[in-house]
Scaffold this motif. Structure first.
Motif, PDB file in Angstrom:
ATOM      1  N   GLU A 115       0.852  -1.177   0.000  1.00 16.67           N
ATOM      2  CA  GLU A 115       0.000   0.000   0.000  1.00 16.67           C
ATOM      3  C   GLU A 115       0.889   1.229   0.000  1.00 16.67           C
ATOM      4  O   GLU A 115       1.861   1.300   0.751  1.00 16.67           O
ATOM      5  CB  GLU A 115      -0.916   0.025   1.231  1.00 16.67           C
ATOM      6  N   GLY A 116       0.564   2.179  -0.891  1.00 17.70           N
ATOM      7  CA  GLY A 116       1.378   3.381  -0.938  1.00 17.70           C
ATOM      8  C   GLY A 116       1.055   4.252  -2.131  1.00 17.70           C
ATOM      9  O   GLY A 116       0.160   3.950  -2.937  1.00 17.70           O
ATOM     10  N   ASP A 117       1.796   5.338  -2.206  1.00 18.36           N
ATOM     11  CA  ASP A 117       1.637   6.274  -3.316  1.00 18.36           C
ATOM     12  C   ASP A 117       2.389   5.748  -4.528  1.00 18.36           C
ATOM     13  O   ASP A 117       3.598   5.513  -4.469  1.00 18.36           O
ATOM     14  CB  ASP A 117       2.176   7.646  -2.914  1.00 18.36           C
ATOM     15  N   HIS A 162      -2.995   6.557  -5.020  1.00 20.49           N
ATOM     16  CA  HIS A 162      -2.939   5.606  -3.908  1.00 20.49           C
ATOM     17  C   HIS A 162      -3.245   4.208  -4.437  1.00 20.49           C
ATOM     18  O   HIS A 162      -4.231   3.985  -5.137  1.00 20.49           O
ATOM     19  CB  HIS A 162      -3.950   5.986  -2.823  1.00 20.49           C
ATOM     20  N   LYS A 207      -3.313  -0.142  -3.650  1.00 23.28           N
ATOM     21  CA  LYS A 207      -3.276  -1.296  -2.768  1.00 23.28           C
ATOM     22  C   LYS A 207      -3.142  -2.562  -3.618  1.00 23.28           C
ATOM     23  O   LYS A 207      -3.806  -2.695  -4.640  1.00 23.28           O
ATOM     24  CB  LYS A 207      -4.548  -1.396  -1.918  1.00 23.28           C
ATOM     25  N   ARG A 255      -6.017   3.988 -14.617  1.00 25.64           N
ATOM     26  CA  ARG A 255      -6.380   3.688 -13.235  1.00 25.64           C
ATOM     27  C   ARG A 255      -7.381   2.543 -13.170  1.00 25.64           C
ATOM     28  O   ARG A 255      -8.393   2.610 -12.456  1.00 25.64           O
ATOM     29  CB  ARG A 255      -6.921   4.932 -12.526  1.00 25.64           C
ATOM     30  N   GLU A 313      -7.086   4.096  -5.691  1.00 30.22           N
ATOM     31  CA  GLU A 313      -8.073   4.900  -4.945  1.00 30.22           C
ATOM     32  C   GLU A 313      -7.882   6.376  -5.235  1.00 30.22           C
ATOM     33  O   GLU A 313      -6.776   6.833  -5.483  1.00 30.22           O
ATOM     34  CB  GLU A 313      -7.930   4.640  -3.438  1.00 30.22           C
TER      35      GLU A 313
END
Length: 523
Positions: free
Chosen positions: A395-397, A402, A404, A473, A523
C-alpha cells in the motif's frame, strides 16, 4: 652476458604483476539493473585462439618483451631482399593484392539520350567532370553514386540504375594485381621494423608481435588454414645463440604448464637463417599421443640483415598460435577449433542454457520493482494460509495515485500451490521447474540454478501489469492456476533454444499447480 631464462622470467614477472595490479584501479564497478529478478548473469565465452593469444601476450610481457605491430601489407621487394634465391618459393605462397582500375569513362550522345529518358534534362558536362574526378582519385567508388545523383538532381537509387544500365564498363571491371602482398611470414615485418629501430634504441632489443599471417595453401584442411596467427619475437644483441632461443621457448611454454619441450634442428634450412641455427620446438599432444611442432626459431642471416643496415645478430622465434591452442584444447582439426560455428555442431553448456532463460515481463520503474518484491514477500509469509483468504501485500503512493495490492485465494486451498516456489534449474541439457527438496538435490547440486522461481516471475508480471493499468487507473486481477508451459508463469525460453534442447533429446518440464492470485486497486 649469457641469457638466464629463469632469472629473467622471475624478475620480469614480478614487475609485470605489479604493473598489472596497478592498472586494475581504473576499472569501475557496474551495478545490475534491479528490474531483472534473480536472473543468472550472462557471461560471454572467449574464443580459445584469442585466449591463447592473451596468455602469450602476458607471457611475452613478463619476459621483458615490448609489443609492436608489424606491417601487414608489404611490397614483394622485401621478400626478395630477405629470402634471396628462395624468394620465388615464398612469393608462390603469398596472396598478392589487386584493385579495380578506374575506367576512363566517355559519354556518347546515345548515352546522354538514355539518361534523359530516365531523369529528364541534365548537366552533361557536370557528369563528365564527375567521372574525370573519379578517374583522378579525388573521391572513391563509395561516393560515385552520390556525386552522380547530385549532378542529375536525383536519388542514389536512380544513380545506381544509370551506372548499371548506361555504363557497362563498370560491370566489366576486373581486378588488376600490384606488387603488394599480405605477409606470409612475420619475418617480413620484423626486418622492416628492426631497420627503423636498430640505431635508435640501446641493446638488447626485445620485441614481440602476435598477429595474422596469410598463406596461399592448396586448400584448407584439418591442419592448414589460409590465415593463421603467429606469436613471433625478435631478440637483438651483440651476442645471441641457439641456447637463447631454447630458453625463450621454454619460458613461454612454461606459462601454459608445458615443462617438457623437445628441440630438433629444422631440415628445411631457410636461407634467411644462419646454417645450423634453425630449430623446431615440440610439445606433447596428449589426445594424439605424439609430439607436435608449435614453434621454430633461428638466428637471421647477416647477409639478409645487411640489406636493411642491421649490424647486430638477431634471434627470431615464431610460434603457431592455432597449433598451441589445438594441443591445449585437445583438438585434432584446426578448422573446428578456429571456426566452430561452421565446422562443428553447436553445443551449449548448462550455464549457457540457463543464461538464456528470462522473465518475460518486468516492471520498468523502481517503484514497480518494490511492488514485485512486496508481493513476493507476502506470498512467502502467508504461503500456508488456507483460503478463502486475502492479504495486503503493498500500500502506498504510486506516481501520485494511492495503490493497494493484495495476494489472495478464493477457494478452500492453500494460498500458494505445491509448485509456487519451484525454481528453474538446468540439468544435463534439460530445463526443469522443481522444488528445492531432497528429492531433487542432485539437480540443484550438479545442475545450474537460474535463481528464477515461479512466484518471482508471477510477482514481476503483477507489477508490470499494474504499471500498464496506471494510466487508466484500472483495477485488475491476475491468476495462474496450473502451469503447462513457461509462458504460463511469465518465463521466456526462445524458440531457437527450445529447438536446440529438443533436438538433443532434452526436456523442458515446468508443469505444476501454482494457485497464485493477486489483485490491485487504485483509490
Amino acid at each position: 652476458m649469457r641469457f638466464d631464462p629463469e632469472e629473467w622470467k622471475k624478475k620480469a614477472e614480478k614487475d609485470f604483476e605489479e604493473a598489472w595490479k596497478a592498472g586494475k584501479g581504473i576499472v569501475e564497478e557496474v551495478s545490475l539493473n534491479e528490474a531483472y529478478p534473480r536472473n543468472l548473469i550472462s557471461i560471454g565465452r572467449p574464443h580459445p585462439v584469442y585466449e591463447v593469444i592473451e596468455r602469450l601476450r602476458r607471457a611475452y610481457l613478463s619476459l621483458g618483451f615490448t609489443e609492436v605491430i608489424n606491417p601487414l601489407i608489404v611490397e614483394d621487394v622485401h621478400v626478395k631482399k630477405q629470402f634471396g634465391k628462395e624468394a620465388l618459393a615464398v612469393l608462390d605462397r603469398c596472396f598478392y593484392l589487386a584493385t579495380l582500375p578506374r575506367p576512363n569513362v566517355g559519354i556518347s550522345e546515345k548515352q546522354i539520350e538514355k539518361i534523359r529518358e530516365i531523369v529528364g534534362d541534365f548537366d552533361a558536362e557536370g557528369l563528365r567532370k564527375v567521372f574525370h574526378l573519379y578517374k583522378k582519385g579525388v573521391f572513391g567508388g563509395d561516393e560515385l553514386a552520390y556525386k552522380i545523383s547530385q549532378v542529375l538532381n536525383t536519388d542514389d537509387t536512380t544513380a545506381l540504375k544509370i551506372l548499371d544500365e548506361v555504363f557497362p564498363e563498370f560491370k566489366e571491371l576486373k581486378p588488376v594485381a600490384n606488387n603488394l602482398t599480405l605477409r606470409s611470414h612475420m619475418t617480413t615485418g620484423w626486418f622492416i621494423t628492426l631497420s627503423h629501430l636498430i640505431d635508435k634504441y640501446p641493446l638488447p632489443i626485445k620485441l614481440f608481435s602476435i598477429d595474422r599471417c596469410f598463406r596461399r595453401e592448396q586448400g584448407e584442411d584439418a591442419s592448414r588454414l589460409y590465415t593463421y596467427f603467429s606469436a613471433s619475437c625478435v631478440y637483438a644483441d651483440e651476442e645471441v645463440s641457439v641456447e637463447d632461443g631454447k630458453a625463450i621457448a621454454q619460458a613461454l611454454l612454461s606459462h601454459f604448464g608445458f615443462e617438457k619441450v623437445k628441440f630438433k634442428e629444422d631440415e628445411k634450412k631457410s636461407k634467411y637463417y644462419i646454417p645450423n641455427t634453425q630449430t623446431e620446438v615440440y610439445i606433447y599432444h596428449p589426445a594424439r599421443k605424439e609430439w607436435i611442432e608449435v614453434a621454430t626459431f633461428g638466428i637471421y642471416s647477416p647477409v639478409a640483415l645487411a640489406n636493411y643496415d642491421i649490424d647486430v645478430p638477431v634471434l627470431n622465434l615464431g610460434m603457431g598460435v592455432e597449433r598451441l591452442a589445438m594441443v591445449i584444447q585437445g583438438a585434432e582439426d584446426v578448422r573446428k577449433l578456429v571456426y566452430p560455428q561452421i565446422y562443428s555442431n553447436l553445443t551449449l553448456s548448462d550455464v549457457e542454457i540457463a543464461s538464456r532463460i528470462k522473465v518475460r515481463e518486468v516492471p520498468r520503474s523502481k517503484e514497480g520493482v518494490k511492488i514485485a518484491k512486496a508481493v513476493i514477500g507476502a506470498f512467502e509469509r502467508y504461503r500456508d494460509e488456507i483460503g478463502p483468504c486475502e492479504f495486503l501485500a503493498y500500500e502506498g503512493d504510486f506516481f501520485g495515485v494511492h495503490l493497494k495490492v493484495y495476494v489472495l485465494e478464493r477457494e478452500k486451498v492453500k494460498l500458494c500451490g505445491p509448485a509456487a516456489f519451484n525454481e528453474l534449474v538446468v540439468y544435463n541439457g534439460s530445463i526443469y521447474g522443481i522444488p528445492k527438496t531432497d528429492e531433487w538435490l542432485e539437480y540443484f547440486e550438479n545442475g545450474v540454478e537460474t535463481g528464477i522461481r515461479y512466484v518471482d516471475a508471477f510477482s514481476y508480471l503483477v507489477a508490470a501489469k499494474i504499471e500498464e493499468s496506471l494510466i487508466k487507473r484500472e483495477n485488475g486481477e491476475i491468476r495462474v492456476r496450473v502451469v503447462e508451459s513457461p509462458r504460463d508463469i511469465n518465463i521466456e525460453i526462445d524458440e531457437k533454444l527450445r529447438n536446440y534442447i529438443v533436438s538433443r533429446g532434452g526436456k523442458i518440464d515446468v508443469r505444476g499447480p501454482t494457485f497464485l492470485s493477486a489483485r490491485w486497486e487504485f483509490e
